[in-house]
Scaffold this active site. Structure first.
Site, PDB file in Angstrom:
ATOM      1  N   ASP A 459       0.811  -1.217   0.000  1.00 48.47           N
ATOM      2  CA  ASP A 459       0.000   0.000   0.000  1.00 48.47           C
ATOM      3  C   ASP A 459       0.845   1.267   0.000  1.00 48.47           C
ATOM      4  O   ASP A 459       0.379   2.325  -0.404  1.00 48.47           O
ATOM      5  CB  ASP A 459      -0.923   0.009   1.221  1.00 48.47           C
ATOM      6  N   GLU A 528      -5.751  -3.914  -6.556  1.00 48.62           N
ATOM      7  CA  GLU A 528      -6.648  -4.616  -5.640  1.00 48.62           C
ATOM      8  C   GLU A 528      -7.932  -3.825  -5.449  1.00 48.62           C
ATOM      9  O   GLU A 528      -7.925  -2.722  -4.931  1.00 48.62           O
ATOM     10  CB  GLU A 528      -5.969  -4.899  -4.284  1.00 48.62           C
TER      11      GLU A 528
END
Length: 883
Positions: A459, A528
């Site tokens: 992330d 994602e």
């Protein structure tokens, strides 16, 4: 020469022969001595076994009271295999039946091996992967490594135990220390670079402490050969030739200078080189260039075949065979760039590669199941996915070999959150573990043609220091595939812009959401995202939820469910339950809730993949990739999967599978146009598309067939717009039929739509979801007239496999909507099973034959039967006897 110094030699070498098939060449086992994988362990808690490693690793120690566990076993995984607990998949047993305090102390693993030491031979204890989170390693009463060496989930280690080896029985003991995995680095201590499951499911109570990869005893001669690898340079665009560079490490295990000869074979190509090794020197031996004419090129499944080559290498020491190794590899070229919009895209063998994939999850206890792994890859191929992303949970070799064989591209990398992204809290030891992790995984992955790229951050991008450590570690393995900083949009100092959007969503959005330029919409690359809740069919639910949990599932969407997540972001259905009720009508019971969920999961999963397929040829920020979050679950779950933990495919599976057909006709929710998508490299045609619009009562309101069209290879095109006829019912149907020149239907797609559109508030987007403000009215489906279906079923066996055929015909005057066929043994669904199609819709006069393929053993010595049901068709059971 300094002992232990690693140097690189690039010397002249002999080269003879020509290209040949994979598997040719010398058998490295002929010179490799012996490689023995530990077949299993004896396991015991430190509170019972004590701390005396010298005694516990003595060959004479009696471990008869210890627990036998498999070779790859976290502590909890081993105890589950030994039957220590009740079914941890059911209800809250994982929380209520396992005491986390049991895993706050060290645990011991122990095994014995029989040896016959020979002069001039060396024996090593080989840890190809790490031990979670850290360990002491003892052999025959001596500690050969401590936690200052064996730390981190991934770094590999090799220990020379030749001086400790005894004739007869020898004992190896591994003391594994408790694992701690922080889920909030800002408020919790973060001691370990481990493996965790974040908010994907409930966490394992032992935090995966243990020996999770194979441990081996390796015997070699004076010189060891390790990490054979091949760097491939494929000529583009014609693919008419390739240049190879072969490398491997040679290690002198002795106190004397050794004259070594390294040899290798690729097919009928042979090469050799002489190297002098100083005492305890490790050298990289290199062979280049090795030329291949007309190489057999490896392609992703939808683009071509997957031929593999084999490199076999051996080394002799002072004329005596010493060691050998082999590896398979593929010849292919992978590149990644940023387009004019700053979005990342990929090229495979010079061709644009639209990533349409999903996120992989290993077993919650990191258990290894070869049969299940093969079944899951069968589902991946059947779905039509071309890529799997692994976030921080590196797999064993069998996983990558299957991906190579089946043509599935892989995007591995490190995991989000936890200590892996708490860079400010890293100690010098953490930096060393991180770099060693990159070295180990680089060597494990680099020969696999299925590797599309590697994320050194998830992330967030690493700091410059960490980024360099990862890049240096990968470079040590001669890494070739693209390296990307993170799934987020940020720019990193060494790798530049990620080209990823990294914006979600992760929870419910309606099908129309995926079109357009909002957040997760079909433009650029998204590593994602997905629509969140994925409710299994009733048979699967009843295996994992208590009666109270089942009641709450359909009646109390705001109530936390243990089989969602521990995180309050994903622990209740909430928005999903609201959307289901507003769009389809309030559920009247559990079965009705489950049926409506299959409808919703089917349409939204189909839309995500269809949108990215349709927009790949857009002129303004085309789509370049989507990773559905997630493919599967570590443990039975009510969200984030394309098939549930029991391996039963449900509505979401077949919605995605429909969208991912290689030649596909689809409806666009944004502009009501018909799109034609071709994932193959060659143009297809001539083709025609028949578009039919039906009222809810079955009345045909519009019907049109296109003139012959061509589906451009590796591209999408837009055809006619589908009208909404005046006075049509609020809920209506659109059927699309794609036919070839002979009139054969090559693709079929059915939509249930509303004159009242879904709407989301894109200005209120947040990482989790986009709030829905208006809902399509699909409640008319509850008022469908009763449909009629005639059905026959039969089965045939061929060896260990069974195929069941189900022929469905609609002889009535009403639509038979969303028909599901299930093979059952007794009263249990046969899963996994590969279906040609399911959840299908038939109009009057239409007929369709479905097939299901599965293993004969799944029938449990019963005759197969088929259960058939539909939204407006009564459930019935058909005999499907083996012919």
């Amino acid at each position: 020469m300094i002992p232990g110094l690693v140097v690189v030699l690039i010397l002249p070498f002999l080269l003879t022969g020509s290209d040949g098939p994979a598997g040719a060449g010398p058998d490295p086992a002929a010179v490799a001595g012996q490689v023995r994988t530990v077949p299993g362990w004896r396991l015991r808690s430190g509170t019972e076994a004590g701390d005396d490693g010298a005694a516990l690793s003595s060959p004479s120690y009696d471990d008869g009271a210890w627990t036998a566990v498999p070779a790859r076993s976290t502590v909890l995984g081993g105890l589950v295999a030994a039957g220590r607990y009740p079914d941890l998949n059911y209800s809250a047993n994982l929380r209520d039946k396992v005491d986390p305090k049991d895993f706050t102390v060290p645990w011991w693993y122990r095994t014995t091996v029989t040896a016959a030491p020979a002069p001039g031979r060396h024996t090593f204890v080989d840890l190809p992967g790490g031990v979670i989170p850290k360990a002491e390693v003892w052999f025959n009463g001596t500690m050969i490594a401590g936690t200052d060496v064996v730390a981190g989930a991934y770094p590999a280690h090799r220990f020379d135990v030749s001086g400790l080896l005894r004739p007869g029985a020898n004992a190896l003991a591994v003391k594994v220390f408790p694992s701690s995995l922080c889920l909030d680095p800002d408020t919790q201590p973060c001691p370990d670079l481990s493996i965790g499951f974040l908010d994907w499911n409930q966490p394992p109570p032992d935090n995966n402490m243990g020996v999770w990869r194979d441990v081996r005893f390796v015997e070699t001669g004076a010189v060891s050969l390790r990490d054979p690898r091949v760097v491939t340079r494929l000529a583009l665009p014609g693919l008419e030739s390739a240049e190879l560079t072969v490398r491997a490490e040679l290690a002198n295990n002795t106190d004397r200078t050794v004259a070594a000869r390294a040899t290798g074979k690729i097919g009928t190509l042979s090469f050799a080189k002489d190297v002098t090794l100083a005492p305890h020197e490790t050298t990289t031996v290199t062979f280049e260039p090795i030329h291949l004419d007309r190489p057999r090129v490896w392609w992703p499944a939808q683009m071509g075949d997957q031929p593999m080559y084999r490199l076999a290498m051996a080394v002799s020491a002072d004329g005596t065979p010493s060691d050998g190794a082999s590896t398979d590899f593929g010849v292919r070229d992978v590149q990644s760039r940023l387009n004019g919009g700053g979005d990342r895209y990929y090229l495979v063998n010079g061709k644009p590669f639209l990533v349409r994939g999903a996120g992989w999850v290993p077993d919650l206890f990191l258990r290894s199941d070869a049969r299940r792994l093969q079944d899951e890859f069968s589902y991946i191929r059947d779905l039509g996915l071309n890529t799997i992303r692994l976030e921080g949970k590196g797999e064993n070799d069998e996983f990558y070999q299957l991906a190579d064989r089946l043509g599935i591209m892989l995007l591995p990398g490190w995991e989000c959150c936890t200590k892996w992204q708490a860079y400010a809290k890293w100690t010098p030891a953490d930096h060393a573990v991180a770099r060693a992790s990159a070295v180990t995984e680089g060597h494990r992955l680099r020969n696999h043609p299925s590797i599309l790229g590697f994320y050194v951050g998830s992330d967030t991008a690493p700091t410059p220091e960490v980024e360099k450590e990862y890049l240096d570690g990968l470079a040590a393995s001669d890494w070739q595939a693209p390296v990307i900083s993170s799934i987020g949009w940020r720019t990193s100092p060494l790798l530049g812009a990620s080209g990823n959007k990294g914006l979600g969503p992760y929870w419910w959005v309606p099908p129309s959401y995926w079109y357009g330029k909002q957040k997760g919409g079909a433009f650029g690359f998204e590593a994602e995202h997905g629509p969140g809740p994925a409710i299994p069919e009733l048979g699967s639910l009843e295996k994992i939820l208590s009666p109270q949990e089942l009641a709450d599932l359909w009646q109390h969407g705001d109530k936390p469910q243990f089989h969602l997540s521990w995180s309050e972001n994903f622990d209740r259905l909430a928005e999903y339950s609201t959307a289901l009720e507003r769009r389809y009508g309030k559920p009247t019971g559990l079965a009705d809730f489950v049926e409506k969920s299959q409808l919703a999961n089917y349409e939204v999963n189909r839309a995500q993949f269809e949108a990215y397929g349709a927009e790949q040829s857009a002129t303004d920020r085309p789509s370049t990739g989507t990773i559905y979050w997630l493919l599967n679950n570590a443990w039975p779950s009510l969200f984030w999967h394309l098939y549930d933990h029991s391996m039963a495919p449900s509505g979401g599976y077949f919605g995605a599978r429909t969208a991912l057909r290689p030649l596909h006709v689809q409806y666009r929710y944004d502009n009501a146009a018909v799109a034609l998508v071709n994932t193959g490299l060659r143009d297809a045609g001539p083709l025609s598309v028949q578009t039919t619009v039906f009222d809810l009562d079955g009345t045909q309101r519009y019907d049109h067939t296109t003139n012959p069209v061509t589906a451009k290879g590796n591209a999408a095109s837009t055809l006619d717009t589908v009208p909404v006829p005046d006075g049509i019912s609020t809920t209506y149907f659109v059927r699309l039929l794609l036919r070839d020149a002979q009139g054969n239907v090559v693709d079929r797609n059915v939509y249930w739509l509303s004159t009242q559109p879904d709407e989301v508030n894109t200005e209120a987007d947040e990482w989790r979801l986009s709030p829905q403000t208006a809902y399509a009215d699909l409640s008319g489906l509850r008022r469908l007239a009763k449909g009629t279906v005639s059905a026959t079923a039969s089965s045939e066996a061929r060896g260990d496999d069974v195929t069941t055929h189900v022929t469905l015909t609609n002889p009535g005057d009403q639509v038979a909507f969303f028909l599901r066929a299930t093979v059952i043994a007794g009263d249990t669904e046969v899963a996994p099973a590969i279906w040609s199609d399911d959840y299908v819709t038939l109009w009057p006069g239409e007929s369709m034959t479905l097939t299901a393929k599965y293993r004969r053993a799944q029938l449990n010595n019963t005759e197969p039967a088929v259960r058939l049901n539909g939204v407006n068709v009564d459930t019935r059971q058909l005999a499907a006897p083996l012919g």
